[in-house]
Design a protein around this motif. Structure first.
Motif, PDB file in Angstrom:
ATOM      1  N   LYS A 293      58.949  13.142  67.625  1.00 50.64           N
ATOM      2  CA  LYS A 293      57.760  14.061  66.980  1.00 50.64           C
ATOM      3  C   LYS A 293      58.193  14.483  65.518  1.00 50.64           C
ATOM      4  CE  LYS A 293      58.093  17.536  69.631  1.00 50.64           C
ATOM      5  NZ  LYS A 293      59.578  17.178  70.299  1.00 50.64           N
TER       6      LYS A 293
ATOM      7  N   ASP B 294      56.385  21.074  61.415  1.00 52.45           N
ATOM      8  CA  ASP B 294      57.336  20.458  62.165  1.00 52.45           C
ATOM      9  C   ASP B 294      57.932  22.017  63.132  1.00 52.45           C
ATOM     10  OD1 ASP B 294      59.291  19.108  63.543  1.00 52.45           O
ATOM     11  OD2 ASP B 294      60.355  18.648  61.963  1.00 52.45           O
TER      12      ASP B 294
ATOM     13  N   ASN C 115      54.001  19.886  65.524  1.00 50.53           N
ATOM     14  CA  ASN C 115      54.830  19.663  66.677  1.00 50.53           C
ATOM     15  C   ASN C 115      55.084  20.800  67.552  1.00 50.53           C
ATOM     16  OD1 ASN C 115      55.040  16.965  65.797  1.00 50.53           O
ATOM     17  ND2 ASN C 115      57.202  17.384  65.004  1.00 50.53           N
TER      18      ASN C 115
END
Length: 266
Positions: free
Chosen positions: A40, A169, A201
């Protein structure tokens, strides 16, 4: 539209991202899910060009992102802002200056070095902070804030870049339930109010289902699921997470039904 074609990134013999192809329409809110090590973070870093692909191509409109370098690459990173799990604020600087750093692509080098920010730049930064209820902290040192407050400052900094895409992220990985909701609401506000494409993510399936219009599931560097939240069944979750599936369903974060939250941005 962001188009990813056969994207691969190898570290030695290991493929962290393995032949990934996706089309992300403008204005989407996409959750990228999967266990740790699924690829990811590497996928987002490839899109932002913090890592270079081993193979494949990324296109955004008429730009071949994988071919960019120099000033063109810097311009892409301004258009494709990134928010990190670690916040990446300058702790000794005040909150307003940290947000103004997101304007570096809009000003001269001399202006940024000497911090000679214009009244317009300051107004834009303060407006971004106010939109996330952080305006009252503008002159406080960033290191004095809580984790959730720092993450909202990081989101405000990304917003003042005036990006077309926002990559997040694991932005809530170290946050408590209250701050998790505040940060996810902030990301949704950016998506709904400004029409900015968000790729985020996430580890929690409940949050992914609640906030994201589309989910992309990754395992061993490959996309193994691509669909809407209601298509993400327990069987699919087990395919993505194995024995961890029960651990990533988080019942502790109070999230209003998606339809109710979207009314606030209508």
């Amino acid at each position: 539209m962001l188009v990813i074609e056969g994207l691969t990134r190898r570290f030695g013999t290991k493929a962290a991202v393995d032949d990934v192809s996706l089309e992300i329409p403008a204005g989407s809110f996409v959750g990228v899910i999967g266990r740790s090590g699924a690829g990811k973070s590497t996928l987002l870093r490839l899109i932002n060009r913090l890592n270079d692909p081993t193979a494949g191509r990324i296109r955004f409109g008429d730009r071949d992102v994988t071919a960019l370098n120099g000033a063109a690459l810097r311009a892409w990173r301004a258009d494709c802002a990134m928010i990190f799990q670690q916040f990446n604020l300058v702790g000794r600087l005040d909150v307003l200056t940290n947000v103004l750093l997101g304007r570096l692509n809009k000003v001269s080098t001399g202006t940024s070095v000497l911090r000679l920010w214009s009244a317009d730049d300051r107004a834009i930064a303060l407006s971004a902070l106010d939109s996330f209820d952080m305006g009252s902290f503008a002159h406080q040192r960033a290191e004095s804030l809580s984790g959730g407050q720092q993450q909202r400052v990081a989101i405000a900094r990304a917003l003042v870049q005036e990006p077309k895409i926002l990559l997040a992220d694991e932005p809530i990985a170290s946050l408590d339930p209250r701050n998790t909701k505040l940060v996810m609401d902030a990301l949704q506000r950016i998506n709904k109010e400004f029409g900015i494409t968000v790729l985020c993510n996430l580890h929690s399936l409940d949050l992914a289902r609640a906030y994201c219009d589309r989910l992309v599931g990754m395992a061993a560097g490959k996309v193994v699921f691509d669909g809407r939240g209601f298509d993400l069944t327990d069987d699919v979750a087990r395919r993505l997470y194995g024995l961890e599936a029960g651990d990533v369903v988080d019942e502790t974060v109070p999230v209003a039904p998606k339809a109710e939250r979207e009314k606030a941005f209508a």
